[in-house]
Scaffold this motif. Sequence first.
Motif, short mmCIF file in Angstrom:
data_model
loop_
_atom_site.label_atom_id
_atom_site.label_comp_id
_atom_site.label_asym_id
_atom_site.label_seq_id
_atom_site.Cartn_x
_atom_site.Cartn_y
_atom_site.Cartn_z
N PRO A 13 0.76 -1.18 0.12
CA PRO A 13 -0.06 -0.18 -0.10
C PRO A 13 0.82 1.16 -0.08
N ALA A 14 2.17 1.18 0.53
CA ALA A 14 2.96 2.45 0.54
C ALA A 14 3.20 2.84 -0.88
N VAL A 15 3.67 1.54 -1.56
CA VAL A 15 4.23 1.83 -2.96
C VAL A 15 3.06 2.42 -3.67
N ASP A 16 1.82 1.92 -3.66
CA ASP A 16 0.60 2.66 -4.26
C ASP A 16 0.50 3.98 -3.94
N ARG A 17 0.69 4.26 -2.42
CA ARG A 17 0.62 5.67 -2.10
C ARG A 17 1.53 6.67 -2.78
N VAL A 18 2.88 6.31 -2.77
CA VAL A 18 3.82 7.04 -3.21
C VAL A 18 3.51 7.19 -4.73
N ALA A 19 3.16 6.09 -5.45
CA ALA A 19 2.78 6.16 -6.84
C ALA A 19 1.81 7.15 -7.21
N GLU A 20 0.65 7.01 -6.31
CA GLU A 20 -0.62 8.01 -6.69
C GLU A 20 0.02 9.51 -6.46
N GLU A 21 0.75 9.75 -5.22
CA GLU A 21 1.20 11.13 -5.06
C GLU A 21 1.87 11.63 -6.06
N LEU A 22 2.94 10.93 -6.68
CA LEU A 22 3.77 11.23 -7.77
C LEU A 22 3.02 11.39 -9.02
N ARG A 23 2.09 10.60 -9.23
CA ARG A 23 1.12 10.78 -10.47
C ARG A 23 0.53 11.97 -10.53
#
Lengths: 135, 193
Positions: A13-23
Motif C-alpha cells: 500500500p505504501a508503494v501505491d500511495r507514493v505512486a499516486e502522490e507522484l502521479r
Amino acid sequence: VTTTSESTHQEFPAVDRVAEELRVDLLRAARAHAAARPRLLSRRGIIGSIVAVALVGTPASLAGAGVFDPEPALISYECIDAKADLEPLHPVTGVPTEGPGAPVAVTMEPLVIPDNPCAGDSKAPLPPLPGTHDD
Amino acid sequence: MPPQGSAEHLKRSVRDPEAFGPFYEAHFRDVLRYLTRRSSDGHTGLDLTAETFAQAYLSRRGFRGATDEEAAAWLFRIAKRQLARYLRKGRLERRALARLGLEPPPVDSETEREIERFAQLDEIRAALGAELDGLSPAHRAALQLRVIEELPYREVARRLSISEPAARARVSRALRTLADALEQRPIREEIPA
C-alpha cells in the motif's frame, strides 16, 4: 519469488500511495508545463546554432586572414608601373550621325593601345604573323 | 510484455498532457523495482523513478517509436541514464523535477522498507551473499576490494600481490559468476531494451 502488478496493489500500500502522490504531482506539473521541453538543445536548435556560428564566425575568420581586404598587404606587384595603370576600361562609345533612331554610321573613338611598361621596348614592331608576310 | 496502449498514450501526451497519466501508471512499478534494485536503496530508487518520469515527460516529443515495446525501451533508456549518472556522481540529480517544479514524494523509513520489500532487495542481497560465499577466496577477495571497497585496480593488484591485468580478470570472472548464478534465480527481471 515472483511479483505481479496485481499482487503489488494488494501487498504494498505504501508503494501505491507514493505512486499516486507522484502521479498527481506529475500531471499537475504536466498541465502547467504542457509545452515544456528539456533544456538540452533540440535538433533544430543545434542546426540553428551551427548556422549562426558559421554566419558569424566565418567572415570574421576570413577577414582575419585578409580575404576581404581590398588591397591585401601580402600582394606585391612584379612591376610597380603596371599597378598605377590599372584603371577601369572605358566602354567604346559612339554617336549616331544621321537619322534619329536609325544611325547609319557610328563614329568610333580612336583605339589607343596602352604601353606595356613591363615589356621593355614597347615601341618595337611586332614580328609578322606566320603566313601574313609579303612576298 | 509491456502494457497495451503505452506507445499510444505517450504519443498522445505531446498534445494532451493527461495522456501521460496512463503511460506513467503502466510503467511506474517496473521502473521503481529496477531502480531500487540497482541502487540498493528504496529512497534512492523512488527519487530516481520520479526524475525518470519527469525527464520522460519533458522528452516525450523525442519518442520516435510505434510499438508498446519501443515505448517501454525508450523509458528504460532514460531510467538507465539517470542511474548511470547517479552511480558516476554519487548523488541524485533532480534537473527534470526542478524544471517541472516537482519534489519526489516524501519517504519515511517504513515506506522505504516497503519499497525495498517490493523490489525484493532482501532476496537479492541474500542471493548475492550466498553466491559470494560460493566464490573462491581469490575471486571473493578481488571482488570485495574492487566493488565493495571501490579501490582502483592498481591497488587491488598490489594488495593481492598480482599483476593489474590479473586483478581485472579476477574481478571480471567473479562478477560473471555472480551474474550467471542470479540469472538462474526467480528474482531475475526482464528489462526492456
